[in-house]
Each structure stands twice: as C-alpha cells, then as structure tokens.
Write an enzyme that holds these catalytic residues in place. Structure first.
Site, PDB file in Angstrom:
ATOM      1  CG  ASN A   7      39.622  28.517  46.848  1.00  0.00           C
ATOM      2  OD1 ASN A   7      40.583  29.320  46.702  1.00  0.00           O
ATOM      3  ND2 ASN A   7      38.411  29.362  47.064  1.00  0.00           N
ATOM      4  NE  ARG A  93      38.872  31.782  43.565  1.00  0.00           N
ATOM      5  CZ  ARG A  93      38.776  32.676  44.448  1.00  0.00           C
ATOM      6  NH1 ARG A  93      39.249  32.333  45.692  1.00  0.00           N
ATOM      7  NH2 ARG A  93      38.169  33.981  44.192  1.00  0.00           N
ATOM      8  CG  HIS A 182      33.798  37.661  42.854  1.00  0.00           C
ATOM      9  ND1 HIS A 182      33.079  38.854  43.486  1.00  0.00           N
ATOM     10  CD2 HIS A 182      34.292  37.136  43.675  1.00  0.00           C
ATOM     11  CE1 HIS A 182      33.424  39.039  44.774  1.00  0.00           C
ATOM     12  NE2 HIS A 182      34.409  37.921  45.094  1.00  0.00           N
ATOM     13  NE  ARG A 243      39.352  42.671  48.562  1.00  0.00           N
ATOM     14  CZ  ARG A 243      38.830  41.570  48.031  1.00  0.00           C
ATOM     15  NH1 ARG A 243      37.906  41.826  47.082  1.00  0.00           N
ATOM     16  NH2 ARG A 243      39.192  40.464  48.553  1.00  0.00           N
ATOM     17  CD  GLU A 386      32.771  31.668  44.394  1.00  0.00           C
ATOM     18  OE1 GLU A 386      32.477  32.073  45.466  1.00  0.00           O
ATOM     19  OE2 GLU A 386      33.797  32.569  43.931  1.00  0.00           O
TER      20      GLU A 386
END
Ligand code: AMP
Length: 406
Positions: A7, A93, A182, A243, A386
């Site tokens: 990742n 990823r 996600h 965010r 993940e």
C-alpha cells in the site's frame, strides 16, 4: 509461498506478507517519511517460535525505489540467513480505478497505462500507487502483480446513485461522478458478516460504517454496493478526521471571495484542516472524547456532529435498502469507540436499530453483536483487515486467470 500486499502512499509504504496457505500474517511493516533524511522503517515478523519480533531502522530514503529496496533488504535480514520464501504474487492497493476497473486487474503494461491515465481523478493517491507498482515489477520481474482498487466494490452503484446533478457532459467528458472508496474494507466486513451470520452475502442487506481517520458509509443490497457516502474523491460524505464531508458547493466560492485565498489553498483546507480537526483543533477521536469528557465544548460539538452525520446516513441508507439485516461498525473509531457507536444509533429504535448498552461497552475483540434483545436489526462490530482482503483478492484473481487460460 507468500503473498505480499503493498500500500504505497505519497510519503509512506505499508506492507504485509501472508502465507499463501490460510493467509495468515507472516510479516508486516510501515516505512514513513519517504523523501527525507530520516525515513523510519518499522518491520515486524513472526519468528519460528511463534512470537512477533521487530526491527526499527532510520536512514535517508529518497523515493519509492529506495524505500522498497530498503524494505526487501530489512525483511531478508530479519530472516537471518534462512532461504527467502517463494513469492506467489504481489497485490497493490490502488486508490482510483475509475470506471475502467470493476474488479482487480493483473498488472501488465496496458493495465499500468490505464492506472496512469486515471491520475487526474486521484492526483494525491494514484501517482504513489503507480510508483510502487513500477518498482515492484522491476525488483520482482517474474512474480505476478495484481492491482486492487478502492473504487471497484462500488462499481455496482446504479446511475441514480453515482451521478451528480450536473451538466451530463461533465460526466461524459471528464468522468465527474461518484466512485466511492474504502472498497476493500466494506467488502471485507460484508463477507465477515455473512460468515458470522451463516447467510450467503447475496441474501444480505447491510449498512457498513467504516469510521476511521477517513470515514465512509455504504448501503449494500443483496451483497452489492448500491450507494456509498464518498464521491468523486474521498472528500464527500461523513465528517472525517480532517476532511469536511458533505458541504454546500457554494461555500468554496463564498470563502474564495471573502478571503481572497486561491482555490488550491481552499482545497487543502477542506482536506487537511476541516472535519473534527476544523471544529475542535485535533483529529484523534480518543483525544477528542477525553477533552469532551473534561467539559471542552468544541470537542463535544465535534463528537456530536460526527455521530449525527453517521446517524443521518444510517437513516438514508435504510430508506435506500427498504430492509436491513445488519449495521456494521468498523475502522479505528467504529471498532473502538463505544460512545460513537451509541450516539450514532440513538433514536433509531423505530427502524429496529437498538443497541444494548452493556454489550456495546464490553467488546473482547473479534466480531461482536451489540444489538438489544428487542432490536430487529443486528448491530455488529467487525475488525476490518484491508490487507488480508487485498491478499485474498490477489490470490482469487490469479487463480481465475489461470482457470481461464487452462
Ligand atoms: P483508523 O484510520 O482506522 O486507523 O482510525 C483512527 C481513528 O481511530 C483515530 O481517530 C483514533 O483516535 C480512533 N481510535 C482508535 N482507538 C480508539 C478508541 N479506543 N476510542 C476512540 N477512538 C479510537
């Protein structure tokens, strides 16, 4: 044989190696501060005795090439001379797959070219993903590599959910639409819920809530994503660590006119200085909860806004799905904050969503059911993974392609 998951971010590389057999974790680590004189690598591995060991090393690392070489060197040193395990595949990823990738892709020159073409849609993320892929292809030229996209799980959204009400040409010419992110996490917890409940995923309607520093909600109908809260970028939807989430688009123009700040700076503020941090000065939910407990009004407001937004999305996705089998909490906040789970479910008993206070407070790890006896809808806490989902999809993709070629 092992599967490696990479990742690759703009200034960091997270990785994990799994045994192909059973996908148990064998080693993992994080390299941070790439591009500085003191890049720090923390590498952990499972020793033959069954315990985890750790090395932390700091050195100058100029770019992803040096970073990945550093990781491979330290990993081989950690094995202290024993033969390197054969690598079955590398799973990468990739944040944005646009509309081009509805499922994982074996990386060849054409796939890599397409991921590069998608850079304008994800200028903050895809370039680092591409850098990681290029270097790993060079370092391990005979190992198959697979790209797993954060957006792919949401490619099943219908047009009414993925379009913005903008001139249609914006979509046709520039790809302006909602993509969602996600995906590996929402997909993983949906599969885990199906396994836990003993029901096939295609028979389940779920609302999955990935609440971490980034946060998103997904409506899953018969096992497929039909709506999700993040949009063209990961900025839309829930209140996040830094965010803003949903926002009147006119705010940008108003702030630009009032402050004279350029749009690029405002974009940075909406991504990095807003959300929980914008309201109370910090983005770490643990710290915010403790400040709120101590009577800090801004911290209390931040928690209140965060949970209220989650609750609004639960209500909206209930309406989208018509009936819901389970609401799932995951991510650092979703898995660990009893306060956020309780406040996000407050007042939803008319929908059959009612949480058991005691069960919510005492979670022993693994999958937990926290609904009250009278709740019609299961409320599950499921730790996400993940990396494991990316490893699984990497293996499945290679086997599928092999099966096709046979
Ligand atoms: P993630 O991005 O999934 O790693 O999640 C990070 C977020 O989870 C941060 O805001 C952490 O403060 C939050 N978090 C982790 N543990 C807890 C906890 N015990 N209580 C509240 N928030 C937590």
């Amino acid at each position: 044989m092992r599967v490696i998951v990479v990742n690759s971010g703009s200034s960091s590389i997270k990785y994990e190696a799994f045994e192909l057999e059973g996908l148990s974790a064998a080693a993992k680590g994080l390299l941070e501060r790439i591009g500085t004189q003191d890049s720090r690598l923390k590498h952990r591995w499972l020793s033959p005795s069954g315990g985890w060991e750790e090395i932390v090393e700091t050195r100058p690392v100029a770019d992803h090439r040096e970073g990945l070489s550093f990781i491979l060197e330290v990993s081989s040193r950690a094995r202290s001379g024993s033969a390197p395990p054969e690598i079955f595949a590398v799973g990468h990823r990739v944040v944005h797959g646009g509309e081009k990738f509805r499922e994982p892709a074996i990386i060849d020159d054409a796939a890599l070219g397409t991921i590069e073409e998608l850079i304008p849609l994800a200028p903050l993320h895809n370039p680092a993903n591409v850098a990681g892929i290029k270097v790993m292809r060079e370092l391990l030229p005979h190992v198959p590599q697979v790209a797993i996209f954060d957006t792919a799980f949401h490619q099943t959204m219908p047009p009414r959910a993925f379009h913005y009400a903008l001139p249609y040409d914006f979509y046709q010419s520039y790809g302006v639409r909602r993509y969602g992110f996600h995906g590996s996490s929402h997909c993983y917890v949906a599969k885990e819920a199906a396994r836990h409940l003993g029901v096939r995923q295609e028979h389940l309607n779920l609302i999955t809530l990935h609440l971490g520093n980034g946060a998103s909600a997904t409506a899953i109908e018969k096992g497929k994503s039909v709506d999700t809260s993040m949009g063209m970028t990961p900025l839309e939807g829930l209140v996040m660590g830094t965010r803003c989430g949903d926002l009147d688009p006119a705010v940008h123009f108003y702030v630009q006119k009032r402050t004279g700040r350029p749009f690029q700076e405002i974009e940075g503020i909406l991504n990095k200085e807003s959300g929980l941090k914008g309201i109370c000065g910090v983005n770490d939910m643990r710290e915010i909860e403790s400040r709120a407990d101590g009577g800090n009004a801004r911290a209390e407001l931040a928690v209140d806004m965060f949970c209220y937004r989650v609750r609004k999305y639960i209500g909206a996705y209930f309406a989208v799905l018509g009936s819901v089998d389970a609401v799932i909490f995951t991510g650092g906040i979703g898995e660990n904050s009893a306060v956020v789970r309780a406040r996000s479910c407050e007042g939803l008993s008319a929908l059959g969503i009612a949480l058991d206070e005691q069960r919510n407070k005492v979670i022993a790890g693994g999958i937990a059911e926290i609904q009250a006896e009278e709740g019609r809808v299961k409320i599950l806490v499921i730790p996400t993974d993940e990396e494991r989902e990316i490893a699984q999809q990497t293996v499945d993709t290679i086997e599928r392609v092999k099966g096709r070629d046979r």
